[in-house]
Design a protein around this motif. Structure first.
Motif, PDB file in Angstrom:
ATOM      1  N   PRO A 127      75.640 -14.488  33.643  1.00  0.00           N
ATOM      2  CA  PRO A 127      76.241 -13.147  33.739  1.00  0.00           C
ATOM      3  C   PRO A 127      75.146 -12.100  33.867  1.00  0.00           C
ATOM      4  O   PRO A 127      74.053 -12.251  33.320  1.00  0.00           O
ATOM      5  CB  PRO A 127      76.983 -12.981  32.409  1.00  0.00           C
ATOM      6  N   SER A 128      75.445 -11.017  34.590  1.00  0.00           N
ATOM      7  CA  SER A 128      74.428  -9.994  34.816  1.00  0.00           C
ATOM      8  C   SER A 128      73.980  -9.326  33.520  1.00  0.00           C
ATOM      9  O   SER A 128      72.878  -8.824  33.429  1.00  0.00           O
ATOM     10  CB  SER A 128      74.940  -8.942  35.796  1.00  0.00           C
ATOM     11  N   ALA A 129      74.824  -9.321  32.496  1.00  0.00           N
ATOM     12  CA  ALA A 129      74.493  -8.675  31.225  1.00  0.00           C
ATOM     13  C   ALA A 129      74.123  -9.690  30.151  1.00  0.00           C
ATOM     14  O   ALA A 129      74.363  -9.472  28.977  1.00  0.00           O
ATOM     15  CB  ALA A 129      75.669  -7.821  30.773  1.00  0.00           C
ATOM     16  N   VAL A 130      73.509 -10.801  30.545  1.00  0.00           N
ATOM     17  CA  VAL A 130      73.198 -11.856  29.585  1.00  0.00           C
ATOM     18  C   VAL A 130      72.325 -11.341  28.438  1.00  0.00           C
ATOM     19  O   VAL A 130      72.469 -11.779  27.299  1.00  0.00           O
ATOM     20  CB  VAL A 130      72.560 -13.084  30.271  1.00  0.00           C
ATOM     21  N   GLU A 131      71.454 -10.381  28.726  1.00  0.00           N
ATOM     22  CA  GLU A 131      70.582  -9.842  27.675  1.00  0.00           C
ATOM     23  C   GLU A 131      71.385  -9.144  26.590  1.00  0.00           C
ATOM     24  O   GLU A 131      70.943  -9.050  25.453  1.00  0.00           O
ATOM     25  CB  GLU A 131      69.554  -8.873  28.270  1.00  0.00           C
ATOM     26  N   GLN A 132      72.563  -8.629  26.936  1.00  0.00           N
ATOM     27  CA  GLN A 132      73.410  -7.974  25.948  1.00  0.00           C
ATOM     28  C   GLN A 132      74.172  -8.995  25.112  1.00  0.00           C
ATOM     29  O   GLN A 132      74.641  -8.691  24.032  1.00  0.00           O
ATOM     30  CB  GLN A 132      74.396  -7.030  26.631  1.00  0.00           C
ATOM     31  N   LEU A 133      74.309 -10.212  25.620  1.00  0.00           N
ATOM     32  CA  LEU A 133      75.048 -11.256  24.915  1.00  0.00           C
ATOM     33  C   LEU A 133      74.150 -12.143  24.071  1.00  0.00           C
ATOM     34  O   LEU A 133      74.518 -12.559  22.978  1.00  0.00           O
ATOM     35  CB  LEU A 133      75.799 -12.138  25.922  1.00  0.00           C
ATOM     36  N   ARG A 165      70.170 -12.893  22.575  1.00  0.00           N
ATOM     37  CA  ARG A 165      68.823 -12.387  22.312  1.00  0.00           C
ATOM     38  C   ARG A 165      67.800 -13.409  22.787  1.00  0.00           C
ATOM     39  O   ARG A 165      67.472 -14.353  22.082  1.00  0.00           O
ATOM     40  CB  ARG A 165      68.641 -12.125  20.822  1.00  0.00           C
TER      41      ARG A 165
END
Length: 86
Positions: free
Chosen positions: A14-20, A22
């Motif tokens: 997912p493009s927001a993997v960093e938000q999901l 750590r």
């Protein structure tokens, strides 16, 4: 199926993997944080679905009421079931 090359994945991330997840932490620490967050979100959501009825929430989650109460205590959530000792 396992990937043979490090960059080869079956599905794109997912493009927001960093938000999901750590990725700046060691694996075990990141996993523990993920599990803690999951438990918090899951318990809050299932209690919201049952208007705070812990017995019903436990039934929906397929866990014992006592397990759910202990999880709630560990998470700092109060037992909001009417008639509970809190």
């Amino acid at each position: 199926m396992l990937c043979e090359e490090a960059g080869d994945t079956a599905e794109p991330l997912p493009s927001a993997v960093e938000q999901l997840v750590r990725t700046d932490l060691p694996f075990m620490e990141a996993r523990d944080g993920w599990i803690a967050r999951f438990e918090d979100v899951y318990v809050r959501a299932i209690l919201q679905q049952t208007s705070g009825n812990v017995t019903r929430a436990a039934e929906l989650a397929k866990v014992s009421r006592r397990f759910l109460q202990r999880t709630m205590a560990r998470l700092g959530l109060r037992d909001t079931e009417p008639g509970s000792a809190g």
